[in-house]
Design a protein around this motif. Structure first.
Motif, PDB file in Angstrom:
ATOM      1  N   PHE A 133     -11.636   1.363 -15.344  1.00 34.48           N
ATOM      2  CA  PHE A 133     -10.550   1.209 -16.308  1.00 34.48           C
ATOM      3  C   PHE A 133      -9.223   1.056 -15.579  1.00 34.48           C
ATOM      4  CE2 PHE A 133     -13.488   2.333 -19.540  1.00 34.48           C
ATOM      5  CZ  PHE A 133     -12.916   1.943 -20.733  1.00 34.48           C
ATOM      6  N   ALA A 134      -9.023   1.877 -14.556  1.00 35.80           N
ATOM      7  CA  ALA A 134      -7.745   1.849 -13.856  1.00 35.80           C
ATOM      8  C   ALA A 134      -7.564   0.563 -13.063  1.00 35.80           C
ATOM      9  CB  ALA A 134      -7.643   3.056 -12.931  1.00 35.80           C
ATOM     10  N   ALA A 153       0.289   3.574  -3.185  1.00 37.25           N
ATOM     11  CA  ALA A 153      -0.588   4.715  -2.958  1.00 37.25           C
ATOM     12  C   ALA A 153       0.165   5.944  -2.503  1.00 37.25           C
ATOM     13  CB  ALA A 153      -1.654   4.352  -1.931  1.00 37.25           C
ATOM     14  N   LYS A 189     -18.164   8.141 -23.379  1.00 40.27           N
ATOM     15  CA  LYS A 189     -17.768   7.727 -24.722  1.00 40.27           C
ATOM     16  C   LYS A 189     -18.121   6.278 -25.015  1.00 40.27           C
ATOM     17  CE  LYS A 189     -13.933  10.908 -25.207  1.00 40.27           C
ATOM     18  NZ  LYS A 189     -12.495  11.032 -25.055  1.00 40.27           N
ATOM     19  N   GLU A 190     -18.405   5.515 -23.962  1.00 44.11           N
ATOM     20  CA  GLU A 190     -18.670   4.081 -24.147  1.00 44.11           C
ATOM     21  C   GLU A 190     -19.745   3.781 -25.199  1.00 44.11           C
ATOM     22  OE1 GLU A 190     -17.899   0.758 -22.996  1.00 44.11           O
ATOM     23  OE2 GLU A 190     -15.977   1.736 -22.768  1.00 44.11           O
ATOM     24  N   ASP A 218      -4.430  -8.933  -8.253  1.00 44.59           N
ATOM     25  CA  ASP A 218      -4.756  -9.159  -6.843  1.00 44.59           C
ATOM     26  C   ASP A 218      -5.814 -10.236  -6.649  1.00 44.59           C
ATOM     27  OD1 ASP A 218      -3.028  -7.071  -6.051  1.00 44.59           O
ATOM     28  OD2 ASP A 218      -4.560  -5.597  -6.537  1.00 44.59           O
ATOM     29  N   PRO A 221     -14.397   8.508 -20.181  1.00 37.87           N
ATOM     30  CA  PRO A 221     -14.601   7.149 -20.695  1.00 37.87           C
ATOM     31  C   PRO A 221     -16.055   6.705 -20.567  1.00 37.87           C
ATOM     32  CG  PRO A 221     -12.606   7.217 -19.409  1.00 37.87           C
ATOM     33  CD  PRO A 221     -13.239   8.575 -19.286  1.00 37.87           C
ATOM     34  N   PRO A 272     -19.352   3.619 -30.000  1.00 40.77           N
ATOM     35  CA  PRO A 272     -19.159   2.588 -31.033  1.00 40.77           C
ATOM     36  C   PRO A 272     -20.463   1.874 -31.389  1.00 40.77           C
ATOM     37  CG  PRO A 272     -17.544   2.321 -29.283  1.00 40.77           C
ATOM     38  CD  PRO A 272     -18.465   3.398 -28.840  1.00 40.77           C
ATOM     39  N   GLY A 329     -14.111   5.509 -14.956  1.00 33.17           N
ATOM     40  CA  GLY A 329     -12.683   5.812 -14.950  1.00 33.17           C
ATOM     41  C   GLY A 329     -11.920   4.905 -13.999  1.00 33.17           C
ATOM     42  N   SER A 361       1.051  -1.742 -20.450  1.00 36.32           N
ATOM     43  CA  SER A 361       1.402  -2.767 -19.470  1.00 36.32           C
ATOM     44  C   SER A 361       2.663  -3.468 -19.931  1.00 36.32           C
ATOM     45  CB  SER A 361       0.253  -3.746 -19.291  1.00 36.32           C
ATOM     46  OG  SER A 361      -0.067  -4.307 -20.532  1.00 36.32           O
ATOM     47  N   ASN A 362       3.093  -4.437 -19.179  1.00 33.63           N
ATOM     48  CA  ASN A 362       4.318  -5.198 -19.466  1.00 33.63           C
ATOM     49  C   ASN A 362       5.514  -4.264 -19.642  1.00 33.63           C
ATOM     50  OD1 ASN A 362       2.600  -7.434 -19.626  1.00 33.63           O
ATOM     51  ND2 ASN A 362       2.242  -7.038 -21.796  1.00 33.63           N
ATOM     52  N   GLU A 406      -6.784   8.689 -18.826  1.00 37.72           N
ATOM     53  CA  GLU A 406      -7.528   9.524 -19.754  1.00 37.72           C
ATOM     54  C   GLU A 406      -7.043  10.963 -19.522  1.00 37.72           C
ATOM     55  OE1 GLU A 406     -10.122   7.814 -17.316  1.00 37.72           O
ATOM     56  OE2 GLU A 406     -11.139   9.589 -16.581  1.00 37.72           O
ATOM     57  N   GLU A 464      -3.469  -6.897 -27.145  1.00 40.53           N
ATOM     58  CA  GLU A 464      -2.654  -5.792 -26.659  1.00 40.53           C
ATOM     59  C   GLU A 464      -1.941  -6.151 -25.364  1.00 40.53           C
ATOM     60  OE1 GLU A 464      -4.008  -1.532 -25.198  1.00 40.53           O
ATOM     61  OE2 GLU A 464      -4.883  -2.027 -27.126  1.00 40.53           O
ATOM     62  N   LYS A 465      -2.663  -6.863 -24.494  1.00 40.39           N
ATOM     63  CA  LYS A 465      -2.110  -7.197 -23.182  1.00 40.39           C
ATOM     64  C   LYS A 465      -1.440  -8.562 -23.188  1.00 40.39           C
ATOM     65  CE  LYS A 465      -3.767  -3.530 -21.479  1.00 40.39           C
ATOM     66  NZ  LYS A 465      -2.863  -2.421 -21.318  1.00 40.39           N
ATOM     67  N   LYS A 466      -1.413  -9.191 -24.344  1.00 39.27           N
ATOM     68  CA  LYS A 466      -0.838 -10.536 -24.463  1.00 39.27           C
ATOM     69  C   LYS A 466      -1.485 -11.514 -23.483  1.00 39.27           C
ATOM     70  CE  LYS A 466       3.535  -8.705 -26.147  1.00 39.27           C
ATOM     71  NZ  LYS A 466       3.324  -7.262 -25.874  1.00 39.27           N
ATOM     72  N   GLU A 472      -6.191   0.414  -3.149  1.00 44.24           N
ATOM     73  CA  GLU A 472      -4.954  -0.120  -2.581  1.00 44.24           C
ATOM     74  C   GLU A 472      -5.028  -0.196  -1.062  1.00 44.24           C
ATOM     75  OE1 GLU A 472      -2.577  -1.346  -4.220  1.00 44.24           O
ATOM     76  OE2 GLU A 472      -2.897  -0.601  -6.249  1.00 44.24           O
ATOM     77  N   GLU A 518      -6.784  -3.973 -14.643  1.00 46.76           N
ATOM     78  CA  GLU A 518      -5.566  -4.786 -14.626  1.00 46.76           C
ATOM     79  C   GLU A 518      -5.120  -5.125 -13.217  1.00 46.76           C
ATOM     80  OE1 GLU A 518      -2.199  -3.708 -17.204  1.00 46.76           O
ATOM     81  OE2 GLU A 518      -3.744  -2.694 -18.380  1.00 46.76           O
ATOM     82  N   SER A 524     -11.845   3.607 -28.292  1.00 46.80           N
ATOM     83  CA  SER A 524     -13.215   4.123 -28.336  1.00 46.80           C
ATOM     84  C   SER A 524     -13.557   4.926 -27.098  1.00 46.80           C
ATOM     85  CB  SER A 524     -14.195   2.971 -28.499  1.00 46.80           C
ATOM     86  OG  SER A 524     -14.064   2.090 -27.414  1.00 46.80           O
ATOM     87  N   SER A 525     -12.988   4.553 -25.967  1.00 49.12           N
ATOM     88  CA  SER A 525     -13.336   5.259 -24.733  1.00 49.12           C
ATOM     89  C   SER A 525     -12.425   6.457 -24.502  1.00 49.12           C
ATOM     90  CB  SER A 525     -13.220   4.316 -23.549  1.00 49.12           C
ATOM     91  OG  SER A 525     -11.904   3.854 -23.465  1.00 49.12           O
ATOM     92  N   TYR A 557       0.829  -1.204   0.000  1.00 45.89           N
ATOM     93  CA  TYR A 557       0.000   0.000   0.000  1.00 45.89           C
ATOM     94  C   TYR A 557       0.861   1.251   0.000  1.00 45.89           C
ATOM     95  CZ  TYR A 557      -2.855   3.744   1.728  1.00 45.89           C
ATOM     96  OH  TYR A 557      -3.457   4.954   1.858  1.00 45.89           O
ATOM     97  N   ARG A 614      -9.144  -7.537 -29.169  1.00 45.04           N
ATOM     98  CA  ARG A 614      -8.104  -6.532 -29.327  1.00 45.04           C
ATOM     99  C   ARG A 614      -7.391  -6.284 -28.001  1.00 45.04           C
ATOM    100  NH1 ARG A 614      -9.534  -0.835 -32.159  1.00 45.04           N
ATOM    101  NH2 ARG A 614      -8.653   0.012 -30.256  1.00 45.04           N
ATOM    102  N   LEU A 630      -0.531   4.954 -13.032  1.00 44.60           N
ATOM    103  CA  LEU A 630      -1.930   4.700 -13.368  1.00 44.60           C
ATOM    104  C   LEU A 630      -2.091   3.426 -14.199  1.00 44.60           C
ATOM    105  CD1 LEU A 630      -3.082   8.306 -14.283  1.00 44.60           C
ATOM    106  CD2 LEU A 630      -3.533   7.081 -12.176  1.00 44.60           C
ATOM    107  N   SER A 669      -3.460   2.883 -16.841  1.00 45.03           N
ATOM    108  CA  SER A 669      -4.360   3.312 -17.911  1.00 45.03           C
ATOM    109  C   SER A 669      -4.906   4.677 -17.516  1.00 45.03           C
ATOM    110  CB  SER A 669      -5.476   2.292 -18.110  1.00 45.03           C
ATOM    111  OG  SER A 669      -6.592   2.630 -17.340  1.00 45.03           O
TER     112      SER A 669
END
Lengths: 358, 442
Positions: free
Chosen positions: B111-112, A51, B187-188, B120, B184, B191, B108, A166-167, A256, B429-431, B90, B115, A159-160, A47, B425, A252, A254
């Motif tokens: 999205f964060a 953070a 915008k969803e 976790d 985000p 499409p 938002g 990553s990686n 925006e 992208e993230k394999k 966290e 991953e 799109s968003s 943490y 996709r 982050l 990811s």
């Protein structure tokens, strides 16, 4: 008593010109670095890393960049968030579009792109100063906010409008766990801090400071304002851009455009003002104050409430966090308008004279 | 230097102490971390959601817990800011034996966290929001957009408009504007709307509104000029009531405006009252349900004892029910997991994921829990993390929300290929290697 330079004789120019001429300072810095690189990874938990420490390091780096421009060169900027965004999106595009682009290369190229953007938006500084310049740099903020929201090319047509990385990998080292991310950021921060420290005590730094103190006088003694101001914009934006890329990539994952909104620009400016303008160390104090304090208050208040047997609601905690935080900002600015770094150097002065202060 | 070290040590010590204190409470309790926003620009909408979420957890405890396992919970306020939301995550994820599920109520933050949650091993429920392509459980193994996504919402919005116009073929040449929150979240649906626009030959006009959405004069000026046949509203918080007021000022008929569920609750229309008359919103299943049995139960078993989280008259309002429903889905996930891994035990994140993947709430179960009339049965699977795509439309009559449509179901034939494309996709992208049906059986 301990902090005294008596008996430390300098016998060469090199010894006289080193970054920390006092031996105790050198030891303290070495100890701090060892602690940061070795001690903290052993002590802190996940943490703390994710953070608190990683955001602190990255925003500390960004504040360092802003301090070069605002603190050393005296050009007030409100576009720091935009340059962070430029760094982040440029690094992202380099990484995604160029095959085999190494991570470090992408970060540095992101910084370089931000430097170019910084020069372009620094051009008004040749004509306007002070608050007017702040407003002019605000244009950068709105322009880049708009660009990254609207121009889909920058986000690879996501799109968003949110992009992600990553990686992370560098020279076969996969930067995955919080400790690795921390060490990566710390390493970069240490390098950039050293670089910045050397820049500001060299010829170019002295030019910046001369411009800051009085630009007409500086011009008279032969300093080219255009060169000095734009180089400050470039160096500052470069560091801020790298910090932005780290913020997106490492912290982050990811993001925006909202992650680099005008709020971020204000936050960075406040860090510099509270931490101490024209002080490398002050950038870190400021970052710690702005990043760590709210989180600390947020967790300490319920705990304090429990001690006296009162349970504070989430709303109450959130509101009092803002109130106390605001009050502390005012307090520090009244007690020491030159920032926390000034308090620190006053303390050092006092320590030198101790136990006979005058 | 010393000062900084000292400050660092002090903060380390205090935080350590604080976490040590709370960790003591970890007996045999299932720990539910709750990310909330009761303050900030979106606080008026976030608060009822949070109250509903917590009240349901209290109700479960009042009824004896989940097969005897009591629920402990903790709020963390993040003010709809993505970075603070991640910090909250966290902070809470490792406490008290680990968080059971996270429900951020913010696209938002979703999205964060997408991953991070996978690393976790904590399920992420985004009931009615989040990333639309995450309904593909083969790729998004830890995301659960239960009860529909924005694509479901947008698809039904088009179906609803077509029905009003008298058939899909009547959409040709029509103009539909999307007034959306420029994030985000907003915008969803784009499409899907563009896909549908290609299919039926209508025009989509995109009108972004910057956070927090109080400045919309320019947007509505554009609407006045282009006069779209319908306006879809993808707003949140104060943006919604502002849109409605602007529509009123512009003279745009509210009957031609359709909002997503984030724009279809009491706080959005109350200030506008009569000005919002005729405005409709999509409900991903439920609307305002003050008379449902579960709302009555909460009044009787939680509020009557003085343990209610929010004001009493809020119970059963739209967003309150949303929080309550989200909470119920998480609890049912845990209960389902207990059926496999042992009743009366505390479930780990991985076990809860199995439970959520094998959720099967039929009408009988829903009736038993007091949800009859509130929602339709849900069944998820390893590959389908959404479970159900039923939608109703409700309209504001100036005083309350009433259902004004029958049930719609989103068209799988449109959404499925888009989900597969987008999630494919993402995996590339993230394999990531998508799970196969065999792996699902484990």
């Amino acid at each position: 008593m301990i902090y005294r330079e008596n008996g430390q004789f300098k016998t060469s120019y090199a010894a006289d010109q080193q970054i920390f001429p006092i031996r105790q300072d050198r030891y303290a810095i070495a100890a701090l670095l060892v602690f940061a690189f070795v001690g903290v990874p052993l002590l802190a938990d996940e943490y703390m890393f994710r953070a608190i420490l990683i955001p602190f390091l990255i925003l500390g780096l960004a504040a360092l960049g802003v301090n070069i421009l605002v603190g050393y060169c005296g050009q007030i900027t409100l576009g720091a968030g935009a340059f962070m965004a430029v760094g982040a999106y440029a690094a992202y595009n380099f990484l995604a579009r160029v095959d085999g682009m190494p991570l470090l290369g992408a970060l540095l190229l992101g910084g370089a792109t931000a430097a170019v953007a910084g020069i372009v938006f620094g051009v008004p500084s040749l004509r306007v100063r002070g608050l007017y310049l702040a407003v002019a740099t605000l244009a950068a903020q709105f322009f880049f906010d708009w660009a990254f929201l609207r121009i889909k090319w920058f986000t690879l047509d996501s799109s968003s409008g949110s992009v992600s990385v990553s990686n992370l990998e560098m020279f076969g080292w996969t930067i995955n766990s919080p400790v690795e991310k921390y060490l990566f950021c710390l390493g970069l921060l240490a390098v950039f801090a050293l670089l910045a420290k050397n820049l500001v005590r060299g010829a170019i730094g002295r030019q910046w400071m001369a411009i800051r103190d009085m630009d007409v006088a500086a011009e008279v003694i032969g300093i080219r304002p255009m060169y000095a101001k734009l180089s400050a914009f470039a160096v500052s934006s470069f560091i801020v851009g790298v910090a932005g890329a780290l913020w997106g990539f490492v912290h982050l994952g990811s993001w925006e455009p909202a992650a680099f909104s005008v709020d971020r620009s204000f936050q960075l400016l406040f860090m510099v003002i509270i931490g101490g303008m024209g002080s490398i160390m002050g950038s870190f104090f400021g970052a710690a104050f702005i990043v760590v304090l709210p989180i600390f208050l947020n967790q300490a208040l319920p705990w304090l409430g429990n001690l006296v047997g009162v349970s504070i609601s989430t709303v109450g905690v959130s509101h009092s966090e803002f109130i106390i935080f605001g009050a502390l900002i005012v307090f520090f600015l009244i007690v020491e308008p030159h920032g926390i770094a000034r308090l620190w150097s006053t303390a050092k002065e006092k320590l030198r004279l101790w136990p006979f202060p005058h | 230097m010393k000062l900084r070290k000292l400050a660092m040590a002090a903060s380390l010590a205090t935080i350590g102490l604080a976490s040590a204190l709370t960790a003591q409470a970890a007996a045999k309790e299932q720990y539910f971390p709750v990310l909330v926003y009761r303050t900030g620009a979106y606080g008026p909408n976030g608060a009822p959601w949070a109250n509903g979420y917590i009240d349901y957890l209290k109700l479960v405890n009042a009824k004896g817990g989940m097969n005897g396992v009591k629920i402990s919970f903790e709020e963390c306020e993040f003010g709809y800011a993505t970075d603070r939301g991640v910090e909250c995550y966290e902070r809470l994820k490792g406490k008290n034996g680990g968080g059971t599920v996270f429900q951020p109520l913010s696209t938002g933050v979703t999205f964060a966290l997408t991953e991070k949650a996978a690393v976790d091993k904590i399920p992420l429920i985004t009931a009615g929001y989040g990333r639309s392509e995450s309904s593909n459980g083969a790729v998004f193994t830890w995301n659960f957009p239960l009860l529909g996504t924005y694509w479901v919402g947008a698809d039904v919005a088009i179906q609803h408009i077509a029905k009003k116009e008298g058939g899909m073929d009547k959409l040709k040449g029509k103009k539909i504007a999307l007034v959306y929150h420029d994030s985000p979240y907003g915008k969803e649906p784009i499409p899907l709307l563009q896909e549908r626009a290609k299919m039926h030959g209508f025009d989509v006009q995109l009108l972004p509104v910057a956070h927090p959405g109080v400045e919309q004069k320019a947007t509505w000026l554009q609407i006045r000029q282009s006069r779209p046949d319908y306006v879809l509203l993808w707003g949140w918080g104060v943006m919604n009531s502002t849109s409605l007021k602007e529509a009123q000022a512009t003279g745009y008929p509210r009957e031609k405006m359709i909002g997503i569920w984030w724009a279809g609750a009491e706080p959005d229309v109350k200030d506008v009252a009569d000005g919002a008359k005729g405005y409709s919103a999509l409900t991903l299943q439920h609307g305002a349900e003050p008379n449902s049995k579960v709302a009555q139960d909460i009044l009787a078993m939680v509020h009557a004892k003085g343990q209610g989280t929010g004001p009493k008259d809020e119970v059963g309002s739209v967003l309150y029910m949303r929080g309550l429903l989200s909470s119920m889905l998480a609890v049912e996930g845990v209960k389902r997991a207990q059926e496999r891994y042992g009743k009366g035990k505390v479930m780990s994140g991985e076990q809860v994921r199995w439970g959520l993947e094998n959720l099967n709430l039929d009408q009988k179960k829903l009736d038993g829990m007091g949800f009859s009339g509130v929602m339709r049965p849900v069944q998820t699977s390893c590959l389908d993390h959404m479970g159900s795509s039923w939608v109703r439309v409700h309209s504001w009559d100036g005083a309350k929300w009433n259902f004004t449509s029958d049930w719609y179901q989103a068209d799988e034939k449109v959404i499925r290929p888009m989900v597969m494309l987008a999630s494919g996709r993402y995996a590339e992208e993230k394999k990531l290697k998508p799970r196969t049906p065999e792996e699902c059986k484990q």
